[in-house]
Design a protein around this motif. Structure first.
Motif, PDB file in Angstrom:
ATOM      1  N   LYS A 161     -19.200  11.452  -1.327  1.00 33.81           N
ATOM      2  CA  LYS A 161     -18.972  12.833  -1.788  1.00 33.81           C
ATOM      3  C   LYS A 161     -17.658  13.370  -1.234  1.00 33.81           C
ATOM      4  O   LYS A 161     -16.880  13.995  -1.964  1.00 33.81           O
ATOM      5  N   ARG A 162     -17.403  13.150   0.036  1.00 34.28           N
ATOM      6  CA  ARG A 162     -16.137  13.612   0.641  1.00 34.28           C
ATOM      7  C   ARG A 162     -14.945  12.925  -0.019  1.00 34.28           C
ATOM      8  O   ARG A 162     -13.919  13.551  -0.260  1.00 34.28           O
ATOM      9  N   LEU A 163     -15.072  11.629  -0.310  1.00 32.77           N
ATOM     10  CA  LEU A 163     -13.992  10.909  -0.990  1.00 32.77           C
ATOM     11  C   LEU A 163     -13.748  11.480  -2.387  1.00 32.77           C
ATOM     12  O   LEU A 163     -12.596  11.681  -2.783  1.00 32.77           O
ATOM     13  N   LEU A 164     -14.820  11.769  -3.122  1.00 35.82           N
ATOM     14  CA  LEU A 164     -14.654  12.352  -4.458  1.00 35.82           C
ATOM     15  C   LEU A 164     -14.005  13.726  -4.396  1.00 35.82           C
ATOM     16  O   LEU A 164     -13.146  14.057  -5.219  1.00 35.82           O
ATOM     17  N   GLU A 165     -14.423  14.544  -3.433  1.00 39.56           N
ATOM     18  CA  GLU A 165     -13.824  15.877  -3.291  1.00 39.56           C
ATOM     19  C   GLU A 165     -12.341  15.779  -2.958  1.00 39.56           C
ATOM     20  O   GLU A 165     -11.513  16.475  -3.555  1.00 39.56           O
ATOM     21  N   ALA A 166     -12.005  14.932  -1.999  1.00 37.54           N
ATOM     22  CA  ALA A 166     -10.598  14.766  -1.614  1.00 37.54           C
ATOM     23  C   ALA A 166      -9.792  14.177  -2.766  1.00 37.54           C
ATOM     24  O   ALA A 166      -8.663  14.600  -3.028  1.00 37.54           O
ATOM     25  N   ALA A 167     -10.357  13.214  -3.459  1.00 35.88           N
ATOM     26  CA  ALA A 167      -9.660  12.586  -4.582  1.00 35.88           C
ATOM     27  C   ALA A 167      -9.487  13.564  -5.733  1.00 35.88           C
ATOM     28  O   ALA A 167      -8.439  13.556  -6.397  1.00 35.88           O
ATOM     29  N   THR A 168     -10.459  14.410  -5.972  1.00 38.60           N
ATOM     30  CA  THR A 168     -10.338  15.405  -7.039  1.00 38.60           C
ATOM     31  C   THR A 168      -9.137  16.305  -6.782  1.00 38.60           C
ATOM     32  O   THR A 168      -8.321  16.539  -7.679  1.00 38.60           O
ATOM     33  N   ALA A 169      -9.018  16.805  -5.570  1.00 39.03           N
ATOM     34  CA  ALA A 169      -7.884  17.671  -5.228  1.00 39.03           C
ATOM     35  C   ALA A 169      -6.559  16.917  -5.351  1.00 39.03           C
ATOM     36  O   ALA A 169      -5.581  17.429  -5.900  1.00 39.03           O
ATOM     37  N   GLU A 170      -6.523  15.709  -4.846  1.00 43.70           N
ATOM     38  CA  GLU A 170      -5.293  14.901  -4.869  1.00 43.70           C
ATOM     39  C   GLU A 170      -4.886  14.553  -6.303  1.00 43.70           C
ATOM     40  O   GLU A 170      -3.725  14.714  -6.684  1.00 43.70           O
ATOM     41  N   PHE A 171      -5.822  14.094  -7.107  1.00 42.81           N
ATOM     42  CA  PHE A 171      -5.505  13.721  -8.484  1.00 42.81           C
ATOM     43  C   PHE A 171      -5.136  14.942  -9.324  1.00 42.81           C
ATOM     44  O   PHE A 171      -4.237  14.868 -10.166  1.00 42.81           O
ATOM     45  N   ALA A 172      -5.832  16.060  -9.122  1.00 42.31           N
ATOM     46  CA  ALA A 172      -5.511  17.260  -9.891  1.00 42.31           C
ATOM     47  C   ALA A 172      -4.100  17.733  -9.588  1.00 42.31           C
ATOM     48  O   ALA A 172      -3.374  18.174 -10.479  1.00 42.31           O
ATOM     49  N   GLU A 173      -3.689  17.617  -8.355  1.00 45.22           N
ATOM     50  CA  GLU A 173      -2.365  18.079  -7.949  1.00 45.22           C
ATOM     51  C   GLU A 173      -1.262  17.106  -8.331  1.00 45.22           C
ATOM     52  O   GLU A 173      -0.193  17.527  -8.787  1.00 45.22           O
TER      53      GLU A 173
END
Length: 186
Positions: A10-22
């Motif tokens: 879950k933490r990886l998905l949250e961090a990846a979501t922010a990184e990929f969106a940006e």
């Protein structure tokens, strides 16, 4: 210390979501994602295999959230348009993820989540047209594309356009709903 695999994912998905969106897929860095998630790169690769597979997991989760929060109703396309407009106004990262997906993954294998959503919506539209609920002056694929384009019109404009757009979110929403209502008028 016992590891909680689900929490780490879950933490990886949250961090990846922010990184990929940006930054998109090409600009995203697994080092940053792992650091923000509080784990090492090896865990990221163990859970997701590659950066591309991680993006696919992020985008699939985005689609699932979107479907839960923005129910599609072929019999009420103006209502759907309002909900879709609201979703993108409240979740700008969601639109950025969708743009990165279109820009960086055009020739990739299609995600089952996206294929399924499109298939179901096109079937719903075709059924509504066959039942006389919707006019048939546009085929279902064209109608869906037009509705979605109208719904995301304000949030996808260049920043310079902001000064020309209706000032309030409710005004922009009203324009979207009215445009879709007129689009499906018989």
């Amino acid at each position: 210390m016992i590891r909680d695999a689900e929490r780490t994912r879950k933490r990886l998905l949250e961090a990846a979501t922010a990184e990929f969106a940006e930054l998109g897929i090409a600009g995203a860095r697994v080092n940053r994602i792992a650091e923000v998630a509080g784990c090492n790169k090896a865990m990221l690769y163990a859970y997701y295999g590659s950066k591309d597979q991680l993006f696919d997991a992020v985008f699939t989760a985005h689609v699932a959230e979107f479907l839960e929060r923005v129910p599609f109703d072929a019999a009420d396309l103006p209502g759907y348009a309002g909900r879709l407009h609201d979703y993108f106004e409240e979740n700008p990262h969601a639109q950025r993820l969708a743009v990165w997906y279109r820009l960086e993954r055009p020739g990739s294998a299609h995600l089952d989540a996206v294929v399924g959503v499109n298939r179901d919506r096109l079937a719903d539209l075709a059924r509504a047209q066959a039942d006389g609920v919707l006019p048939d002056h546009y085929p279902p694929a064209a109608l869906l594309a037009l509705v979605q384009a109208v719904c995301t019109s304000w949030s996808s404009m260049n920043p310079e356009f902001d000064a020309l757009a209706p000032a309030g979110r409710e005004q922009r929403r009203a324009v979207v709903v009215d445009a879709v209502r007129r689009l499906i008028a018989a």
